[in-house]
Enzyme design. Structure first.
Site, mmCIF file in Angstrom:
data_model
loop_
_atom_site.group_PDB
_atom_site.id
_atom_site.type_symbol
_atom_site.label_atom_id
_atom_site.label_comp_id
_atom_site.label_asym_id
_atom_site.label_seq_id
_atom_site.Cartn_x
_atom_site.Cartn_y
_atom_site.Cartn_z
ATOM 1 N N LYS A 166 -8.563 5.728 -19.491
ATOM 2 C CA LYS A 166 -8.605 6.149 -20.886
ATOM 3 C C LYS A 166 -7.663 5.909 -21.882
ATOM 4 C CE LYS A 166 -12.668 7.482 -18.602
ATOM 5 N NZ LYS A 166 -13.709 6.627 -18.272
ATOM 6 N N ARG B 285 0.697 -1.255 0.068
ATOM 7 C CA ARG B 285 0.038 0.043 0.120
ATOM 8 C C ARG B 285 0.854 1.308 -0.071
ATOM 9 N NH1 ARG B 285 -1.207 2.146 4.388
ATOM 10 N NH2 ARG B 285 -1.777 0.198 5.598
ATOM 11 N N ASP C 286 -7.340 18.617 -15.723
ATOM 12 C CA ASP C 286 -7.509 17.352 -16.033
ATOM 13 C C ASP C 286 -7.262 16.941 -17.604
ATOM 14 O OD1 ASP C 286 -8.865 14.887 -16.998
ATOM 15 O OD2 ASP C 286 -10.392 15.036 -15.663
ATOM 16 N N TYR D 63 -16.614 17.435 -16.228
ATOM 17 C CA TYR D 63 -16.677 15.713 -16.250
ATOM 18 C C TYR D 63 -17.813 15.692 -14.878
ATOM 19 C CZ TYR D 63 -16.607 11.051 -15.037
ATOM 20 O OH TYR D 63 -16.993 9.721 -14.833
HETATM 21 C C1 LIG Z 1 -12.249 13.945 -18.373
HETATM 22 C C2 LIG Z 1 -12.449 12.764 -17.321
HETATM 23 N N1 LIG Z 1 -11.615 13.039 -16.084
HETATM 24 C C3 LIG Z 1 -12.099 11.991 -14.933
HETATM 25 C C4 LIG Z 1 -12.622 10.767 -15.266
HETATM 26 C C5 LIG Z 1 -12.881 9.715 -14.216
HETATM 27 O O1 LIG Z 1 -11.941 8.605 -14.303
HETATM 28 P P1 LIG Z 1 -12.245 7.305 -13.872
HETATM 29 O O2 LIG Z 1 -13.440 6.627 -14.441
HETATM 30 O O3 LIG Z 1 -11.240 6.479 -14.045
HETATM 31 O O4 LIG Z 1 -12.705 7.462 -12.344
HETATM 32 C C6 LIG Z 1 -13.433 10.539 -16.434
HETATM 33 C C7 LIG Z 1 -13.954 9.377 -16.651
HETATM 34 O O5 LIG Z 1 -14.944 9.328 -17.842
HETATM 35 C C8 LIG Z 1 -13.114 11.484 -17.521
HETATM 36 O O6 LIG Z 1 -13.983 11.375 -18.665
#
Ligand SMILES: Cc1ncc(COP(=O)(O)O)c(C=O)c1O
Length: 378
Positions: free
Chosen positions: A198, A47, A173, A99
């Protein structure tokens, strides 16, 4: 070295025990202490740290031009860790079309924590400036944004946040752009967040997240504590899969960007399409900024079908090659009706479909969309 080279070599080492070129997966949760009681190989308990996570963090820091990276069990665990680092009375500025998961983290997990949030149109620098307050501590940027593909000028946001107070930290992000197309730290942003689920892992088979910085700051340090003590850690296998995906990240993302450009051009001239949201099109409001801050426009786009929610759902239903599924950044092309997954509070237009363009041939992708759109009345 160039990013293609770092994508293959950063964080990787020939295994000293066996000479294995591809790193082994270290499933062990615990590591041996020396007779003196210390940990001479640097690992004690998984961890806290693990060789596979360590390798992935080293690689991601290198790809972003940063010095420090923390890997998490999901992209939203990154957001959770950052918000958790704030105090009651602190203020966050975030994009109005952020998001939707971030809104849920802030509203549903931290709704009673006394943290204030303003959602503004970050593409309008005056609106952003007006939203800053003396208690603003975190500026969250997402560019290009999900699902409207709005483009935010990272250099202007970073400069204005810095001018407005020494206590404001910025995070971008960069999930849609990846480190291949956009380098937020070079624009003056303090931290980069990714859903590695992604493009970075790239094969729709692992959930993960990462936070990267050039210089440590108090929120970054608290996020690391949230990872290590809070335990939102990715497994060694997840880290290994993600690192394996990164080998081909630059090639995949560039191919997906080229494919998306062709699909966007096709949709843009289609009689059944009302509007295409893709920063690669010269008509997109963020095109000039995107051309300056991105090396290509990415594999994500969305479009509004001429007609209602039912018309859009009908187009998705008729797709044969595009798979109806959420998420993005993998080899398969996906189509998604965002409004129905985001629920009644959605700000996404009901006639909008989001496409994650994969690695198939564009002739086949375009033919599929063409037949799916063919029944929309002229
Ligand atoms: C732009 C963006 N940020 C963060 C996330 C969240 O990621 P996770 O699903 O890996 O928690 C997503 C998920 O679709 C996203 O499209």
């Amino acid at each position: 070295m160039k990013i293609e080279t770092r994508a293959v070599h950063a964080g990787r080492h020939i295994d000293p025990a066996t000479g294995a070129v591809t790193s082994p997966i270290h499933l062990s949760t615990t590591f041996e202490r020396s007779p003196e009681g210390d940990y001479p190989r640097g690992f004690s308990y998984s961890r806290e740290d693990n060789p596979n996570r360590h390798a992935l963090e080293e690689c991601l820091a290198s790809l972003e031009g940063g010095n420090h990276a923390i890997c998490f069990s999901s992209g939203l665990a990154v957001a959770t860790a950052l918000v958790q680092g704030l105090q009651p009375g602190d203020h966050i500025v975030a994009p109005d079309d952020v998001y939707w998961g971030l809104r849920k983290v802030i509203g549903e997990l931290f709704g009673k924590s006394g943290i204030e949030t303003s959602y503004v149109d970050m593409t309008n620098i005056d609106d952003f400036h007006a939203a800053l307050r003396p208690n603003t501590r975190l500026v969250w940027v997402e560019t290009p944004s999900n699902p409207l593909m709005k483009v935010t000028d990272l250099t202007s946001i970073a400069a204005l946040a810095r001018l407005s107070g020494p206590n404001i930290l910025t995070v971008c992000d960069g999930t849609f752009a990846t480190p291949v197309l956009q380098q937020p730290l070079d624009c003056g942003i303090d931290m980069v967040a990714h859903s590695t689920t992604k493009y970075i892992s790239g094969h729709s088979d692992v959930i993960g997240g990462a936070l990267i910085a050039r210089q440590e700051n108090y929120l970054f340090e608290r996020a690391r504590k949230s990872q290590r003590y809070g335990g939102s850690v990715p497994s060694p296998f997840d880290c290994w899969l993600t690192l394996r995906g990164i080998d081909t990240l630059p090639l995949r993302v560039r191919a997906q960007s080229e494919n998306a450009m062709q699909v966007a051009r096709f949709l843009d001239q289609h009689r059944a399409v009302e509007k295409v949201h893709y920063p690669g099109l010269a008509t997109h409001p963020g095109h000039k900024v995107a051309a300056r801050q991105m090396s290509a426009f990415g594999g994500m786009l969305s479009f509004q079908v001429r007609g209602s929610r039912e018309a859009a759902l009908g187009v998705a239903a008729r797709c044969k090659l595009f798979i109806r599924a959420t998420s993005l950044g993998g080899a398969h092309s996906l189509v998604e009706h965002r409004a129905s997954i985001e629920g009644p509070a959605t700000r996404t237009p009901q006639n909008l479909l989001r496409l994650s363009i994969g690695l198939e041939h564009t002739d086949d992708l375009i033919a599929d969309l063409d037949q799916a759109l063919s029944t929309i009345p002229a």
